[in-house]
Design a protein around this motif. Structure first.
Motif, PDB file in Angstrom:
ATOM      1  N   GLY A  12       0.805  -1.205   0.000  1.00 52.51           N
ATOM      2  CA  GLY A  12       0.000   0.000   0.000  1.00 52.51           C
ATOM      3  C   GLY A  12       0.844   1.263   0.000  1.00 52.51           C
ATOM      4  O   GLY A  12       0.325   2.363  -0.119  1.00 52.51           O
ATOM      5  N   GLN A  13       2.154   1.118   0.130  1.00 50.75           N
ATOM      6  CA  GLN A  13       3.047   2.271   0.102  1.00 50.75           C
ATOM      7  C   GLN A  13       3.318   2.660  -1.345  1.00 50.75           C
ATOM      8  O   GLN A  13       3.359   1.811  -2.230  1.00 50.75           O
ATOM      9  N   PRO A  14       3.508   3.938  -1.601  1.00 46.12           N
ATOM     10  CA  PRO A  14       3.792   4.358  -2.973  1.00 46.12           C
ATOM     11  C   PRO A  14       5.092   3.758  -3.478  1.00 46.12           C
ATOM     12  O   PRO A  14       6.033   3.608  -2.717  1.00 46.12           O
ATOM     13  N   GLY A  15       5.105   3.413  -4.741  1.00 48.37           N
ATOM     14  CA  GLY A  15       6.318   2.916  -5.378  1.00 48.37           C
ATOM     15  C   GLY A  15       7.090   4.093  -5.943  1.00 48.37           C
ATOM     16  O   GLY A  15       7.061   5.187  -5.393  1.00 48.37           O
ATOM     17  N   ILE A  16       7.727   3.885  -7.063  1.00 50.91           N
ATOM     18  CA  ILE A  16       8.507   4.937  -7.700  1.00 50.91           C
ATOM     19  C   ILE A  16       7.578   6.071  -8.121  1.00 50.91           C
ATOM     20  O   ILE A  16       6.450   5.839  -8.522  1.00 50.91           O
ATOM     21  N   GLU A  17       8.044   7.289  -7.997  1.00 51.77           N
ATOM     22  CA  GLU A  17       7.236   8.448  -8.338  1.00 51.77           C
ATOM     23  C   GLU A  17       7.558   8.909  -9.749  1.00 51.77           C
ATOM     24  O   GLU A  17       8.709   8.942 -10.155  1.00 51.77           O
ATOM     25  N   ALA A  18       6.508   9.302 -10.459  1.00 49.09           N
ATOM     26  CA  ALA A  18       6.686   9.836 -11.805  1.00 49.09           C
ATOM     27  C   ALA A  18       7.279  11.240 -11.709  1.00 49.09           C
ATOM     28  O   ALA A  18       7.107  11.941 -10.713  1.00 49.09           O
ATOM     29  N   LEU A  19       7.996  11.647 -12.736  1.00 43.50           N
ATOM     30  CA  LEU A  19       8.528  13.001 -12.836  1.00 43.50           C
ATOM     31  C   LEU A  19       7.473  13.856 -13.528  1.00 43.50           C
ATOM     32  O   LEU A  19       6.992  13.500 -14.592  1.00 43.50           O
ATOM     33  N   ARG A  20       7.114  14.939 -12.947  1.00 45.55           N
ATOM     34  CA  ARG A  20       6.081  15.819 -13.497  1.00 45.55           C
ATOM     35  C   ARG A  20       6.712  17.081 -14.061  1.00 45.55           C
ATOM     36  O   ARG A  20       7.748  17.536 -13.594  1.00 45.55           O
ATOM     37  N   GLY A  21       6.047  17.650 -15.050  1.00 45.56           N
ATOM     38  CA  GLY A  21       6.470  18.929 -15.605  1.00 45.56           C
ATOM     39  C   GLY A  21       7.621  18.852 -16.583  1.00 45.56           C
ATOM     40  O   GLY A  21       8.222  19.871 -16.900  1.00 45.56           O
ATOM     41  N   MET A  22       7.926  17.653 -17.067  1.00 49.68           N
ATOM     42  CA  MET A  22       9.007  17.500 -18.041  1.00 49.68           C
ATOM     43  C   MET A  22       8.425  17.072 -19.372  1.00 49.68           C
ATOM     44  O   MET A  22       7.444  16.326 -19.424  1.00 49.68           O
ATOM     45  N   THR A  80      10.747  14.719 -24.559  1.00 52.34           N
ATOM     46  CA  THR A  80      12.144  14.792 -24.989  1.00 52.34           C
ATOM     47  C   THR A  80      13.078  14.833 -23.784  1.00 52.34           C
ATOM     48  O   THR A  80      14.104  14.151 -23.753  1.00 52.34           O
ATOM     49  N   GLU A  81      12.713  15.622 -22.777  1.00 50.90           N
ATOM     50  CA  GLU A  81      13.534  15.690 -21.565  1.00 50.90           C
ATOM     51  C   GLU A  81      13.543  14.358 -20.835  1.00 50.90           C
ATOM     52  O   GLU A  81      14.582  13.927 -20.337  1.00 50.90           O
ATOM     53  N   LEU A  82      12.387  13.706 -20.779  1.00 45.68           N
ATOM     54  CA  LEU A  82      12.309  12.406 -20.109  1.00 45.68           C
ATOM     55  C   LEU A  82      13.155  11.359 -20.824  1.00 45.68           C
ATOM     56  O   LEU A  82      13.842  10.560 -20.188  1.00 45.68           O
ATOM     57  N   VAL A  83      13.103  11.359 -22.152  1.00 50.10           N
ATOM     58  CA  VAL A  83      13.909  10.410 -22.930  1.00 50.10           C
ATOM     59  C   VAL A  83      15.397  10.669 -22.687  1.00 50.10           C
ATOM     60  O   VAL A  83      16.174   9.735 -22.459  1.00 50.10           O
ATOM     61  N   ALA A  84      15.782  11.944 -22.693  1.00 51.57           N
ATOM     62  CA  ALA A  84      17.192  12.281 -22.447  1.00 51.57           C
ATOM     63  C   ALA A  84      17.608  11.850 -21.038  1.00 51.57           C
ATOM     64  O   ALA A  84      18.676  11.255 -20.853  1.00 51.57           O
ATOM     65  N   LEU A  85      16.760  12.111 -20.061  1.00 51.28           N
ATOM     66  CA  LEU A  85      17.078  11.732 -18.690  1.00 51.28           C
ATOM     67  C   LEU A  85      17.151  10.216 -18.531  1.00 51.28           C
ATOM     68  O   LEU A  85      18.022   9.698 -17.832  1.00 51.28           O
ATOM     69  N   SER A  86      16.260   9.499 -19.206  1.00 46.59           N
ATOM     70  CA  SER A  86      16.270   8.034 -19.082  1.00 46.59           C
ATOM     71  C   SER A  86      17.524   7.417 -19.689  1.00 46.59           C
ATOM     72  O   SER A  86      17.859   6.279 -19.394  1.00 46.59           O
ATOM     73  N   GLY A  87      18.225   8.168 -20.511  1.00 45.00           N
ATOM     74  CA  GLY A  87      19.460   7.671 -21.113  1.00 45.00           C
ATOM     75  C   GLY A  87      20.715   8.229 -20.465  1.00 45.00           C
ATOM     76  O   GLY A  87      21.823   7.982 -20.932  1.00 45.00           O
ATOM     77  N   ARG A 133      12.942   6.786 -12.664  1.00 45.54           N
ATOM     78  CA  ARG A 133      11.761   7.651 -12.602  1.00 45.54           C
ATOM     79  C   ARG A 133      11.380   8.168 -13.985  1.00 45.54           C
ATOM     80  O   ARG A 133      10.200   8.254 -14.325  1.00 45.54           O
ATOM     81  N   ALA A 134      12.372   8.510 -14.804  1.00 45.58           N
ATOM     82  CA  ALA A 134      12.092   8.982 -16.161  1.00 45.58           C
ATOM     83  C   ALA A 134      11.470   7.859 -16.988  1.00 45.58           C
ATOM     84  O   ALA A 134      10.477   8.073 -17.703  1.00 45.58           O
ATOM     85  N   ALA A 135      12.023   6.651 -16.892  1.00 49.81           N
ATOM     86  CA  ALA A 135      11.475   5.512 -17.643  1.00 49.81           C
ATOM     87  C   ALA A 135      10.062   5.192 -17.167  1.00 49.81           C
ATOM     88  O   ALA A 135       9.171   4.906 -17.968  1.00 49.81           O
ATOM     89  N   TYR A 136       9.843   5.269 -15.868  1.00 52.77           N
ATOM     90  CA  TYR A 136       8.514   5.019 -15.310  1.00 52.77           C
ATOM     91  C   TYR A 136       7.518   6.062 -15.825  1.00 52.77           C
ATOM     92  O   TYR A 136       6.395   5.734 -16.218  1.00 52.77           O
TER      93      TYR A 136
END
Length: 126
Positions: free
Chosen positions: A43-53, A56-63, A110-113
Motif C-alpha cells: 500500500g506504500q507508494p512505489g517509484i514516483e513519476a517526474l512531473r512537468g518535463m 524529450t527531456e524524459l527520454v534524455a534523462l532516461s538515457g 523515474r524517467a522511464a517510469y
C-alpha cells in the motif's frame, strides 16, 4: 520477535558488494518492477513519476549516465577497495561517486517510469 527492517543505506551497501553482473541484474529487475506498479502491495507508494518535463527531456534523462571520467575513477577506486588498499579520503570519494551513481539510476528509473505512464516505450537502455 522480528528483526528490525533493513535501512536503505544497508541495502545499498549490500548491493554494492555484489559482483558487477549481479548488480546489473538487480538494477534491471528493480527498473522492470518499478515500471509495472505505482503502488507496492504494502500500500506504500512505489517509484514516483517526474512531473512537468517534456517527453524529450524524459527520454534524455532516461538515457543519462555517470560521466565517463567519473566512471573510470569509480572503477579504479573499486579495484583498490577490493584489494583493501583504499585510504580514508579515497573511501569518502568512492562513497560520493557511488551515491551519485545511485541518484542517476533513480532518476533514470523515474524517467522511464514516467514515460511508461505516458504510454511511451523506453527508448534508452536501463
Amino acid at each position: 520477535m522480528r528483526p528490525d527492517p533493513l535501512k536503505l543505506e544497508e541495502i545499498l551497501a549490500a548491493a554494492r558488494c555484489l559482483p558487477r553482473k549481479a548488480q546489473a541484474e538487480l538494477a534491471e529487475t528493480l527498473l522492470r518492477e518499478a515500471g509495472t506498479a505505482a503502488v507496492e502491495p504494502s500500500g506504500q507508494p512505489g517509484i514516483e513519476a517526474l512531473r512537468g518535463m517534456s517527453e524529450t527531456e524524459l527520454v534524455a534523462l532516461s538515457g543519462s549516465v555517470v560521466a565517463p571520467g567519473r566512471q573510470r575513477r569509480m572503477r579504479a577506486l573499486l579495484r583498490k577497495n577490493s584489494r583493501g588498499e583504499l585510504g580514508d579520503g579515497e573511501r569518502q570519494e568512492l562513497d560520493a561517486l557511488l551515491e551519485e551513481a545511485d541518484r542517476i539510476a533513480l532518476l533514470k528509473a523515474r524517467a522511464a517510469y514516467t514515460l511508461a505512464q505516458l504510454g511511451r516505450h523506453r527508448t534508452a537502455a536501463a
